[in-house]
Design a protein around this motif. Structure first.
Motif, mmCIF file in Angstrom:
data_model
loop_
_atom_site.group_PDB
_atom_site.id
_atom_site.type_symbol
_atom_site.label_atom_id
_atom_site.label_comp_id
_atom_site.label_asym_id
_atom_site.label_seq_id
_atom_site.Cartn_x
_atom_site.Cartn_y
_atom_site.Cartn_z
ATOM 1 N N ASP A 17 34.664 36.029 85.051
ATOM 2 C CA ASP A 17 35.120 37.381 84.923
ATOM 3 C C ASP A 17 33.758 38.303 85.345
ATOM 4 O O ASP A 17 32.682 37.838 85.299
ATOM 5 C CB ASP A 17 35.814 38.071 83.996
ATOM 6 C CG ASP A 17 34.799 37.660 82.567
ATOM 7 O OD1 ASP A 17 34.139 38.689 82.330
ATOM 8 O OD2 ASP A 17 34.874 36.616 81.919
ATOM 9 N N ASP A 34 31.039 25.422 90.612
ATOM 10 C CA ASP A 34 32.000 26.013 91.777
ATOM 11 C C ASP A 34 32.652 24.639 92.414
ATOM 12 O O ASP A 34 32.411 23.781 91.986
ATOM 13 C CB ASP A 34 31.370 26.913 92.915
ATOM 14 C CG ASP A 34 30.401 26.153 93.492
ATOM 15 O OD1 ASP A 34 30.311 24.889 93.460
ATOM 16 O OD2 ASP A 34 29.325 26.867 93.909
ATOM 17 N N TYR A 35 33.519 25.218 93.550
ATOM 18 C CA TYR A 35 34.017 24.204 94.073
ATOM 19 C C TYR A 35 33.365 23.060 94.629
ATOM 20 O O TYR A 35 33.738 21.758 94.738
ATOM 21 C CB TYR A 35 34.967 24.750 95.363
ATOM 22 C CG TYR A 35 35.913 23.499 95.853
ATOM 23 C CD1 TYR A 35 37.085 23.263 95.285
ATOM 24 C CD2 TYR A 35 35.747 23.058 96.975
ATOM 25 C CE1 TYR A 35 37.895 22.173 95.851
ATOM 26 C CE2 TYR A 35 36.265 22.028 97.700
ATOM 27 C CZ TYR A 35 37.729 21.661 97.198
ATOM 28 O OH TYR A 35 38.222 20.544 97.527
ATOM 29 N N TYR A 63 38.603 22.916 86.347
ATOM 30 C CA TYR A 63 38.129 22.464 87.731
ATOM 31 C C TYR A 63 38.558 21.018 88.111
ATOM 32 O O TYR A 63 39.460 20.589 89.051
ATOM 33 C CB TYR A 63 36.783 22.542 88.234
ATOM 34 C CG TYR A 63 36.438 23.809 89.244
ATOM 35 C CD1 TYR A 63 37.132 23.996 90.420
ATOM 36 C CD2 TYR A 63 35.632 24.802 88.948
ATOM 37 C CE1 TYR A 63 36.864 24.793 91.408
ATOM 38 C CE2 TYR A 63 35.412 25.943 89.718
ATOM 39 C CZ TYR A 63 35.930 25.810 90.947
ATOM 40 O OH TYR A 63 35.562 26.918 91.810
ATOM 41 N N LYS A 108 40.722 23.120 91.408
ATOM 42 C CA LYS A 108 40.579 24.466 91.788
ATOM 43 C C LYS A 108 40.400 25.271 90.805
ATOM 44 O O LYS A 108 40.790 24.855 89.634
ATOM 45 C CB LYS A 108 41.833 25.086 92.635
ATOM 46 C CG LYS A 108 43.037 25.124 92.010
ATOM 47 C CD LYS A 108 44.043 25.304 92.962
ATOM 48 C CE LYS A 108 45.536 25.431 92.184
ATOM 49 N NZ LYS A 108 46.526 25.584 93.022
ATOM 50 N N MET A 109 40.111 26.683 90.813
ATOM 51 C CA MET A 109 39.865 27.419 89.815
ATOM 52 C C MET A 109 40.563 28.940 90.092
ATOM 53 O O MET A 109 40.406 29.473 91.186
ATOM 54 C CB MET A 109 38.696 27.662 89.420
ATOM 55 C CG MET A 109 38.024 28.385 88.214
ATOM 56 S SD MET A 109 39.161 28.018 86.666
ATOM 57 C CE MET A 109 38.901 26.305 86.263
ATOM 58 N N ASN A 110 41.147 29.561 88.959
ATOM 59 C CA ASN A 110 41.500 30.911 89.140
ATOM 60 C C ASN A 110 41.683 31.268 87.631
ATOM 61 O O ASN A 110 41.513 30.575 86.816
ATOM 62 C CB ASN A 110 42.745 31.126 89.931
ATOM 63 C CG ASN A 110 43.965 30.426 89.324
ATOM 64 O OD1 ASN A 110 44.318 30.340 88.055
ATOM 65 N ND2 ASN A 110 44.730 29.765 90.406
ATOM 66 N N GLU A 111 41.863 32.675 87.279
ATOM 67 C CA GLU A 111 41.892 33.364 86.100
ATOM 68 C C GLU A 111 43.197 32.458 85.266
ATOM 69 O O GLU A 111 42.833 32.276 84.139
ATOM 70 C CB GLU A 111 42.153 34.636 86.022
ATOM 71 C CG GLU A 111 40.754 35.367 86.325
ATOM 72 C CD GLU A 111 39.672 35.175 85.414
ATOM 73 O OE1 GLU A 111 39.999 34.909 84.039
ATOM 74 O OE2 GLU A 111 38.516 35.119 85.707
ATOM 75 N N GLU A 112 44.254 32.459 85.924
ATOM 76 C CA GLU A 112 45.137 31.675 85.211
ATOM 77 C C GLU A 112 45.110 30.194 84.745
ATOM 78 O O GLU A 112 45.077 29.939 83.621
ATOM 79 C CB GLU A 112 46.589 31.572 86.147
ATOM 80 C CG GLU A 112 47.205 32.773 86.316
ATOM 81 C CD GLU A 112 48.411 32.676 87.263
ATOM 82 O OE1 GLU A 112 49.058 31.523 87.482
ATOM 83 O OE2 GLU A 112 48.738 33.684 87.854
#
Length: 185
Positions: A79, A99-100, A163, A168-172
């Motif tokens: 965030d 990161d990815y 990850y 992958k990654m996102n806030e959820e």
């Protein structure tokens, strides 16, 4: 750290079998650990201008079948407020969030050496390394996962674990794994 025999070792007051699929150690513990023959090393250290801030010495790396080094800071949130804190701490942006690209290197390494044992280390052996070791155990050795998950010495980095689990990654995803990982700790 001392060894009861060649097949067990002491880790922060717990006797563990060296045949655990993956275990997380601190940098200091990894310096003295004597791995089984078929063991690979995943080495996390803070980022320092694209390199490892505190890399493992070559004599330690030679104990392993293969080594993956990941210069990644121990940041488990993506965030804006968390990133702003790190930008204040490192005004020249000399930090790196997992990161990815890191995920891809780590995923490929784990898949390539899935028949090996894994030692995963970071500075304290608590967050980055435990997320990775627990993921490997969950995927390839569920009994080992349950054993290690019950030890109160790990606090896994949810960003890395998420990850590895989702690709992958996102806030959820981050929220899901933060809740899942920390409800039992």
């Amino acid at each position: 750290m001392h060894w009861k025999n060649k097949e067990t070792f002491e880790l922060r007051g717990y006797t563990l079998d060296k045949h655990i699929k993956a275990v997380a150690l601190s940098h200091q513990e990894a310096l003295t650990y004597k791995p089984l023959k078929n063991t690979v090393l995943i080495s996390y250290a803070n980022y320092d201008h694209g390199k490892m801030f505190s890399p493992m010495p070559e004599k330690v790396k030679k104990r392993y079948k293969a080594v993956l080094e990941l210069p990644v800071n121990d940041i488990d949130r993506i965030d804006a407020d968390t990133l702003a804190i790190f930008e204040q701490m490192y005004p020249n942006k000399n930090f790196h969030v997992f990161d990815y690209n890191d995920y891809q290197k780590l995923h490929d390494f784990i898949e390539k050496y899935q028949d090996s044992y894994f030692i995963v280390h970071c500075d304290a052996g608590v967050s980055r390394s435990s997320a990775t070791a627990l993921y490997i155990d969950q995927k390839y050795a569920p009994d080992d996962y349950e054993k290690l998950k019950s030890l109160p010495i790990y606090y896994p980095n949810a960003l890395i674990f998420g990850y590895l689990s989702e690709g992958k990654m996102n806030e959820e995803i981050l929220e899901k794994y933060s809740h899942e990982l920390y409800k039992s700790w």
